[in-house]
Design an enzyme around this catalytic site. Structure first.
Site, PDB file in Angstrom:
ATOM      1  N   TRP A  27       6.920  29.005  23.793  1.00 41.60           N
ATOM      2  CA  TRP A  27       6.176  28.089  22.933  1.00 41.60           C
ATOM      3  C   TRP A  27       4.894  27.559  23.580  1.00 41.60           C
ATOM      4  O   TRP A  27       4.283  26.652  23.056  1.00 41.60           O
ATOM      5  CB  TRP A  27       7.059  26.912  22.519  1.00 41.60           C
ATOM      6  CG  TRP A  27       8.030  27.254  21.425  1.00 41.60           C
ATOM      7  CD1 TRP A  27       7.842  27.098  20.083  1.00 41.60           C
ATOM      8  CD2 TRP A  27       9.333  27.819  21.574  1.00 41.60           C
ATOM      9  NE1 TRP A  27       8.945  27.533  19.395  1.00 41.60           N
ATOM     10  CE2 TRP A  27       9.873  27.982  20.279  1.00 41.60           C
ATOM     11  CE3 TRP A  27      10.092  28.219  22.672  1.00 41.60           C
ATOM     12  CZ2 TRP A  27      11.130  28.510  20.056  1.00 41.60           C
ATOM     13  CZ3 TRP A  27      11.338  28.760  22.449  1.00 41.60           C
ATOM     14  CH2 TRP A  27      11.851  28.896  21.155  1.00 41.60           C
ATOM     15  N   CYS A  62      10.775  30.144  16.124  1.00 37.58           N
ATOM     16  CA  CYS A  62      11.924  29.894  15.252  1.00 37.58           C
ATOM     17  C   CYS A  62      12.078  30.894  14.117  1.00 37.58           C
ATOM     18  O   CYS A  62      13.192  31.341  13.828  1.00 37.58           O
ATOM     19  CB  CYS A  62      11.896  28.469  14.728  1.00 37.58           C
ATOM     20  SG  CYS A  62      10.529  28.073  13.609  1.00 37.58           S
ATOM     21  N   HIS A  68      10.484  24.012  10.787  1.00 38.98           N
ATOM     22  CA  HIS A  68      11.453  24.709  11.628  1.00 38.98           C
ATOM     23  C   HIS A  68      12.274  25.607  10.722  1.00 38.98           C
ATOM     24  O   HIS A  68      12.606  25.244   9.587  1.00 38.98           O
ATOM     25  CB  HIS A  68      12.356  23.719  12.373  1.00 38.98           C
ATOM     26  CG  HIS A  68      13.365  24.385  13.259  1.00 38.98           C
ATOM     27  ND1 HIS A  68      13.029  25.413  14.107  1.00 38.98           N
ATOM     28  CD2 HIS A  68      14.705  24.200  13.404  1.00 38.98           C
ATOM     29  CE1 HIS A  68      14.118  25.805  14.758  1.00 38.98           C
ATOM     30  NE2 HIS A  68      15.136  25.097  14.336  1.00 38.98           N
ATOM     31  N   ASP A 116      21.535  28.156  13.669  1.00 37.96           N
ATOM     32  CA  ASP A 116      20.195  28.082  14.254  1.00 37.96           C
ATOM     33  C   ASP A 116      20.215  28.787  15.608  1.00 37.96           C
ATOM     34  O   ASP A 116      20.799  28.288  16.573  1.00 37.96           O
ATOM     35  CB  ASP A 116      19.768  26.621  14.414  1.00 37.96           C
ATOM     36  CG  ASP A 116      18.291  26.477  14.767  1.00 37.96           C
ATOM     37  OD1 ASP A 116      17.651  27.504  15.058  1.00 37.96           O
ATOM     38  OD2 ASP A 116      17.788  25.337  14.748  1.00 37.96           O
ATOM     39  N   TYR A 131       2.779  25.016  15.838  1.00 40.41           N
ATOM     40  CA  TYR A 131       3.524  24.505  14.689  1.00 40.41           C
ATOM     41  C   TYR A 131       4.536  23.433  15.110  1.00 40.41           C
ATOM     42  O   TYR A 131       5.041  22.693  14.271  1.00 40.41           O
ATOM     43  CB  TYR A 131       4.213  25.648  13.944  1.00 40.41           C
ATOM     44  CG  TYR A 131       5.481  26.155  14.597  1.00 40.41           C
ATOM     45  CD1 TYR A 131       6.738  25.786  14.122  1.00 40.41           C
ATOM     46  CD2 TYR A 131       5.440  27.019  15.691  1.00 40.41           C
ATOM     47  CE1 TYR A 131       7.894  26.256  14.710  1.00 40.41           C
ATOM     48  CE2 TYR A 131       6.590  27.493  16.287  1.00 40.41           C
ATOM     49  CZ  TYR A 131       7.814  27.119  15.785  1.00 40.41           C
ATOM     50  OH  TYR A 131       8.970  27.583  16.379  1.00 40.41           O
TER      51      TYR A 131
END
Length: 704
Positions: free
Chosen positions: A241, A277, A335, A358, A535
């Protein structure tokens, strides 16, 4: 005197693959192997070289896993016309001489995976064995007794058989659709999906026990949520990230799961770099649909990551609007996670239905980076004490958002408490179309309603939080605010507005409007700042900083116009297209004001035309038209295309150079190999700007 029967000799085994696959809804799998669904009979025919004296001495053995055992439900022994203790059975169908037609039924709770089928024949006092072959057994959403049973055929077509889809991204006020190629029926993907299970820590620690538990969608989906990320084992995707992606692929450049899963498999299970994600969710959807579990992709806008699970997200800024990293909590613009459909025997029938999973590695659950399955019913009712990881998901859609200005180590000011910001426009693709469906009501009661308040308090109590923020030294507030409100009554209001829709390569024009809400004259110090952000709302680079002083008379309104030029943002937005603009407005008296604006730059249009009717095994040309959005020449661009049933491998076409603002057209050929509605994705990749993506849906007719 005893009779001696001649040994039975079996010739060819006919697995009736085409008929069985059609009956079991597995015809789309690109595999010569027989693929079946549990809880549903399948037919095979045995050609006999000798005549059987009796069928009573036939015994079948179905086995799966490294150490098959009847006690583990990984081995089933059953005879003709007699159901075995395992629930497996075989019955004889009308047969010709020297041909034995059989119907074999697996139980609706059988372990899924690759099976071997063996026949044992007793002749006198001798037992002879014959390996008949192998097949793959999957979950069965068409079987009412299977835990993954889904009653609606259109939903089964969407959530099990659709091999393409839409993943929603962007920001709550500018929701964008991105095409994704799930490709669960493509060559090797079933084998790779089974390999994902075999690479789990559970399988490494106790292979036999792990396989024996694969009859449960609760277990299988939880294992997949752990193994799609690479944090604890050699999982499929490595997350990243921050920084550059030179040692891998920028997550924004993926368009589907097939390339990722094949790359992982071909590299002997070395994690594929890199994912974020939506990549984890896309791959998870592919694997679970491939295994037969109805699954969809969900996007939660303004998604909270509540590190300490006190249902309050603290954001700290300084007087210039810079983010201060004083809390591990965060709010992402969006997300993406998954929902899978199955029964919760561990929780009770009230919690059956959609379950949150997730695979994005954010927090450990029982020592491993995994999340779910968490029942959406449990989330909606605030039952955060139920398995698995319901507190984390509840916070993602329900936490408060509290904003502070920190003037010094000893002085800070709470300027906003927002109870409605988190968990907005929770979205998924509609059944049968690419439209967006809002499923927020599946996760929570209407914001501000009495029932929503009761559920929130219930969750606080179950989490052991006596009042919001008790686990923190900093006081927080939720009660008393029905929407975003400042800590004190405001004396000014403000709004940031775009003068025109922002497009990559062009200047961005904005206006800050300030209004004095009271009669007193005010002098306001305004600090404007623009930053390129991920994001996750994490700043990447500062683009612009301006200071202004504004004098406002009684109830006066004034506007500050400013621009962010292309030259200012071009080097910061080559990977992504998101900018956060903040205005911190301070006065000598009264509360400070923070105004924020999320900007997502629009891509130039990319158009795709299919030049003729599409038919299986018949070539058809595709024309793609795109424009260089910049007022400078760009070089070394690549046009990529992919689509399940249309292209067996990703197509890459080099676009060596494009003049400033030049429009180019590229034509290429596809040969569809699967009929029905198909999704063709096209992506223009260039180092000078973020990817320009497009897709088209086309109907492929069967061969006449």
């Amino acid at each position: 005197m005893s009779c001696v029967f001649p040994a039975l000799k079996i010739g060819k085994v006919n697995w009736q693959s085409k008929l069985n696959k059609a009956a079991h809804h597995t015809s789309d799998y690109s595999s010569t192997e027989l693929i079946l669904r549990r809880g549903q009979p399948f037919n095979i025919s045995l050609n006999l070289k000798t005549t059987a004296q009796s069928w009573d001495n036939f015994t079948f053995i179905a086995s799966t896993g490294p150490s098959p055992e009847e006690s583990q439900q990984t081995k089933a022994i059953f005879s003709l016309s007699e159901e075995g203790a395992s629930g497996w059975s075989a019955t004889q169908e009308p047969s010709e001489p020297r041909c034995l037609n059989l119907s074999i039924l697996s139980p609706a709770d059988a372990v899924i995976g690759r099976y071997k089928l063996q026949l044992q024949v007793l002749a006198g006092n001798k037992v002879s064995s014959k390996a008949l072959g192998q097949f793959v057994l999957l979950f069965n959403p068409w079987c009412p007794d299977d835990d993954v049973y889904m009653a609606n055929e259109k939903e089964r077509q969407e959530y099990v058989l659709n091999d393409s889809g839409i993943i929603f991204q962007g920001v709550e006020k500018d929701i964008q659709e991105e095409a994704w190629n799930y490709g669960q029926f493509e060559e090797d993907i079933l084998d790779i999906s089974l390999a994902v299970l075999d690479r789990s820590l559970n399988h490494h620690e106790d292979p036999a026990l792990d396989v024996s538990r694969r009859n449960s969608p609760v277990y299988v989906s939880r294992v997949i949520s752990a193994t799609v990320n690479s944090n604890d084992e050699k999982g499929v995707v490595e997350g990243k990230w921050s920084g550059r992606f030179r040692s891998g692929t920028n997550p924004l450049r993926w368009s589907g799961s097939v390339t990722i899963l094949r790359r992982w498999h071909r590299a002997r299970y070395r994690p594929v770099r890199y994912g974020q994600c939506w990549v984890f969710a896309g791959v998870t959807c592919t694997v679970l649909r491939c295994l037969g579990i109805p699954t969809r992709v969900i996007t939660n806008f303004n998604s909270a990551h509540d590190k300490n699970l006190n249902l309050s997200i603290d954001k700290y800024i300084d007087v210039s609007g810079n983010n201060l990293h004083l809390s591990e909590d965060s709010v992402w613009n969006f997300h993406v996670w998954n929902e899978s459909w199955f029964v919760r025997r561990d929780l009770g029938s009230f919690y059956d239905g959609w379950q949150v999973l997730d695979a994005t590695p954010q927090e450990r659950s029982k020592g491993i980076y995994q999340c779910g399955p968490a029942s959406t019913r449990a989330i909606k009712e605030g039952d955060v004490d139920l398995d698995y990881d319901s507190p984390f998901v509840f916070a993602a859609v329900n936490a408060d958002c509290v904003t502070w200005i920190r003037y010094s180590k000893k002085r800070k000011e709470r300027i906003y408490s927002d109870t409605r910001k988190i968990g907005k426009f929770i979205s998924t693709k509609a059944v049968g179309t690419n439209a967006r469906v809002d499923v927020t009501a599946n996760y929570k009661y209407p914001e501000g309603s009495l029932k929503e308040r009761q559920v929130y308090k219930k969750a606080l109590k179950l989490l052991g939080v006596q009042r919001p923020g008790k686990r923190s030294k900093i006081p927080r507030s939720r009660r008393g605010f029905s929407r975003a409100q400042p800590a004190q009554n405001p004396s000014i209001s403000g709004k940031l507005l775009l003068d025109a829709s922002p497009v990559v390569g062009q200047d961005i024009l904005l206006t800050l409007t300030l209004k004095n809400l009271i009669a007193d004259f005010k002098t306001i110090k305004v600090k404007l700042k623009a930053s390129a952000i991920l994001y996750t709302r994490k700043p990447k680079a500062e683009i612009l900083q301006l200071h202004r002083s504004v004098k406002l008379g009684s109830e006066e309104v004034k506007e500050i116009s400013f621009k962010i030029s292309y030259s200012q943002y071009k080097n910061s937005l080559m990977d992504d297209r998101k900018i956060l603009v903040t205005a911190v407005c301070q006065m000598k008296r009264g509360a400070s004001l923070l105004v924020e604006k999320d900007i997502v730059l629009q891509d130039p249009f990319l158009t795709i035309k299919v030049l003729g009717a599409a038919m299986v095994h018949k070539p058809v040309n595709v024309e793609v038209t795109f424009t260089n959005p910049l007022s400078e020449e760009v070089t070394d661009c690549v046009l990529r295309a992919e689509g399940s049933g249309l292209l067996k491998e990703q197509l890459r076409i080099c676009v060596e150079r494009m003049a400033p603002m030049e429009t180019s057209t590229v034509e290429f050929e596809i040969i569809p190999y699967r009929s029905g509605t198909r999704q063709l994705q096209v992506d223009l990749v260039c180092t000078h700007f973020s990817d320009i993506k497009g897709f088209v849906m086309l109907h492929v007719a069967p061969t006449q």
